[in-house]
Design an enzyme around this catalytic site. Structure first.
Site, PDB file in Angstrom:
ATOM      1  N   CYS A 161     -36.526 -30.094 -26.433  1.00  0.00           N
ATOM      2  CA  CYS A 161     -36.433 -29.990 -27.894  1.00  0.00           C
ATOM      3  C   CYS A 161     -37.014 -31.197 -28.624  1.00  0.00           C
ATOM      4  O   CYS A 161     -37.147 -31.163 -29.845  1.00  0.00           O
ATOM      5  CB  CYS A 161     -34.980 -29.804 -28.305  1.00  0.00           C
ATOM      6  N   HIS A 301     -31.604 -33.487 -36.454  1.00  0.00           N
ATOM      7  CA  HIS A 301     -31.836 -32.531 -35.366  1.00  0.00           C
ATOM      8  C   HIS A 301     -31.001 -31.281 -35.632  1.00  0.00           C
ATOM      9  O   HIS A 301     -31.485 -30.164 -35.475  1.00  0.00           O
ATOM     10  CB  HIS A 301     -31.473 -33.176 -34.037  1.00  0.00           C
ATOM     11  N   GLU A 312     -24.771 -36.647 -33.374  1.00  0.00           N
ATOM     12  CA  GLU A 312     -25.769 -37.120 -34.330  1.00  0.00           C
ATOM     13  C   GLU A 312     -25.103 -37.791 -35.524  1.00  0.00           C
ATOM     14  O   GLU A 312     -25.562 -38.841 -36.001  1.00  0.00           O
ATOM     15  CB  GLU A 312     -26.661 -35.972 -34.796  1.00  0.00           C
ATOM     16  N   LYS A 330     -33.362 -26.534 -39.199  1.00  0.00           N
ATOM     17  CA  LYS A 330     -33.085 -25.405 -38.296  1.00  0.00           C
ATOM     18  C   LYS A 330     -32.176 -24.361 -38.929  1.00  0.00           C
ATOM     19  O   LYS A 330     -32.152 -23.205 -38.484  1.00  0.00           O
ATOM     20  CB  LYS A 330     -32.476 -25.912 -36.988  1.00  0.00           C
ATOM     21  N   HIS A 335     -34.514 -22.665 -34.220  1.00  0.00           N
ATOM     22  CA  HIS A 335     -34.855 -23.731 -33.269  1.00  0.00           C
ATOM     23  C   HIS A 335     -36.006 -23.275 -32.384  1.00  0.00           C
ATOM     24  O   HIS A 335     -35.845 -22.400 -31.531  1.00  0.00           O
ATOM     25  CB  HIS A 335     -33.636 -24.056 -32.415  1.00  0.00           C
ATOM     26  N   PHE A 394     -32.210 -31.512 -24.253  1.00  0.00           N
ATOM     27  CA  PHE A 394     -31.542 -31.409 -22.964  1.00  0.00           C
ATOM     28  C   PHE A 394     -32.111 -32.479 -22.035  1.00  0.00           C
ATOM     29  O   PHE A 394     -33.301 -32.812 -22.097  1.00  0.00           O
ATOM     30  CB  PHE A 394     -31.770 -30.032 -22.353  1.00  0.00           C
TER      31      PHE A 394
END
Length: 406
Positions: A161, A301, A312, A330, A335, A394
Site C-alpha cells: 500500500c 493513510h 496513525e 480513501k 483503496h 502490510f
C-alpha cells in the site's frame, strides 16, 4: 546527496472520482463515496468496489495497444500522458535518455487468473503468449517507457500500500543523484477483482456494509470496519526546480521531504506503539527541513481499519504539537493498494495548490481515542505552506512525503 529542490510540474489522475485531474478533484471536493455493489464480485463475502467510471481503454489508447496490456497498465498510461502534457513536455522532442520512469505497483495484472482457468482446463494452446508481459508488475513502467520514449532508469517499486509513495521518493533520489532530468513517478493498481477481493475478505480488512455501500468506508469513525478495494493511477512529473524554471515551466508544488521506515512488527497489523510510522513522519520533516508547526494539512493513510487508523492518530499526536487538519481520500475513492500512495500524493499537491482540504466522507462519530481535526461535510479553505501525505503497508513498510507550496 545533492539537495536540489524538486518541483512537481505535472499531474495525471485516473480514479473512481473521475478520469483526469479536474474530474478527480471535483469528485473529492464533492465528498461523496464512490463505493458501490459490484456484480463481478457477486457471491463473494464482500461485493463492494470503487471503479473508475466510464473508462474506455479502446477510445483512449487504441485497440492495438490495449490488446497487449492489462487494466492496471492502461490506467497508468492514461495518467502518465495527462501528467506529461500538464508539465508542458513533448516526448517527441525530449532527450529520452534523461527521462526516468518509476511506478509503484503492489500486485500486477488480473489477466493471470483468466490464464490459470485455461491451464486448469488443460486448454494450454488457448493460453496467451502475452500473459507474462501483460501481467508482470514491471511492465507498467516498461510500457510507459515505450509509449513516451522515456529511456532512462525504468523501475517498479513494490511496497504494497506504500508502493506509489515509495516510487515518488525513489524518483526524487534519482533526480538528486543526477541519473535523470525528468522523472515520471507514481503508482497504479486494479485491486477490485474477484480473486484479490476474496483474499482480502478472508483477512477481514474489508468493509461489508452491503446494505449501504456509499457509507461503507468510514476512516477514523468509531464504527469503522475496513476499506473497499478500488482501482486507479496517479502520476507526478518531477524535475529539479532549476531545470523546470530554465524551460519556463511552473510548479504545482515542491517535493520537499521523503521518509521511509519499517515497523518490524507484524505481517499485517501496524505496531500499536506507532514507532515506525512516527519515525517516517519525522524523517520526512527533517529531510524537508520543515518545522511540524508549518505543516497545515495531512492526507492520511486512513484505511478505516481499527488498528491502522488508531496507530496513525497516535503517530500524528507524537509528531505534531497540535495535529493539523486531516483528510482521508480513501473514504471517497477506496483503496487502490499500490496506486494509493501516488494518488494521494497528487491530491495533497492539489490541496496545496487550491488551498483547499477535501472532506472525509461518512465520519458521523469520531473515535474518541483518535482526537484529530478531520475535515468533514464540505471542503475547508485555508492558507497552507506545506502538507504531508502518509502511506503505510502490510509488512510494516512506511513511506511519508512532504510537499511545500509553490
Amino acid at each position: 546527496m545533492n539537495r536540489a529542490e524538486i518541483a512537481v510540474t505535472g499531474l495525471g489522475l485516473v480514479t473512481p472520482a473521475g478520469i483526469g485531474v479536474p474530474a478527480t478533484w471535483a469528485g473529492l471536493c464533492a465528498g461523496r463515496s464512490t463505493a458501490a455493489r459490484d456484480e463481478r464480485l457477486a457471491g463473494l463475502p464482500v461485493d463492494l468496489s470503487c471503479r473508475v467510471p466510464g473508462f474506455d481503454p479502446v477510445a483512449r489508447l487504441g485497440r492495438r495497444l490495449i490488446w497487449r496490456i492489462d487494466r492496471f497498465t492502461q490506467l497508468a498510461l492514461v495518467a502518465a500522458r495527462e501528467a506529461v502534457a500538464d508539465a508542458g513536455l513533448d516526448p517527441t522532442g525530449w532527450d529520452g535518455t534523461r527521462v526516468a520512469v518509476v511506478i509503484g505497483c503492489g500486485g500486477g495484472g488480473d489477466h493471470l487468473t483468466d490464464e490459470y482457468e485455461k491451464f486448469r482446463a488443460r486448454r494450454i494452446r488457448a493460453m496467451s503468449p502475452l500473459a507474462i508481459p501483460r501481467t508482470a508488475a514491471n511492465m507498467v513502467a516498461g510500457e510507459i517507457g515505450m509509449d513516451l520514449q522515456a529511456l532512462g532508469p525504468n523501475l517498479v517499486t513494490s511496497t504494497a500500500c506504500a508502493s506509489g509513495a515509495t516510487a515518488i521518493g525513489v524518483a526524487r533520489d534519482l533526480l538528486r543523484g543526477g541519473a535523470c532530468d525528468v522523472a515520471i513517478a507514481g503508482g497504479t493498481e486494479c485491486a477490485c477483482v474477484p480473486l484479490v477481493t476474496a483474499m482480502f475478505a478472508q483477512m477481514r480488512v474489508l468493509s461489508d456494509r452491503h446494505d449501504d455501500p456509499a457509507t461503507a468506508i468510514r476512516p477514523f469513525a468509531s464504527d469503522r470496519n475496513g476499506f473497499v478495494l478500488s482501482e486507479g493511477a496517479g502520476i507526478l512529473i518531477l524535475e529539479r526546480a532549476a531545470d523546470a524554471a530554465a524551460r519556463g515551466a511552473g510548479a504545482h508544488a515542491y517535493l520537499a521531504g521523503y521518509g521511509a521506515t519499517a515497523d518490524g512488527y507484524h505481517q499485517t497489523t501496524p505496531d500499536p506503539s506507532a514507532q515506525g510510522v512516527t519515525r517516517a513522519m519525522r524523517e520526512a520533516l527533517r529531510d524537508a527541513d520543515i518545522d511540524p508547526r508549518d505543516v497545515h494539512h495531512v492526507n492520511a493513510h486512513g484505511t478505516a481499519t481499527p488498528h491502522n487508523d488508531l496507530a496513525e492518530a497516535r503517530a500524528l499526536h507524537a509528531v505534531f504539537p497540535s495535529p493539523p487538519p486531516v483528510t482521508a481520500t480513501k473514504s471517497i475513492i477506496g483503496h487502490s493498494i499500490g496506486g494509493a500512495g501516488a494518488i494521494e500524493a497528487a491530491c495533497t499537491v492539489l490541496a496545496l495548490r487550491h488551498r483547499t482540504i477535501p472532506p472525509t466522507a461518512n465520519l458521523d462519530r469520531l473515535d474518541p481515542a483518535i482526537d484529530l481535526d478531520v475535515v468533514t461535510g464540505s471542503p475547508r479553505r485555508r492558507p497552507m505552506a506545506a502538507a504531508m501525505s502518509n502511506s503505510f503497508a502490510f509488512g510494516g513498510q512506511n513511506a511519508v512525503l512532504v510537499f511545500r507550496a509553490a
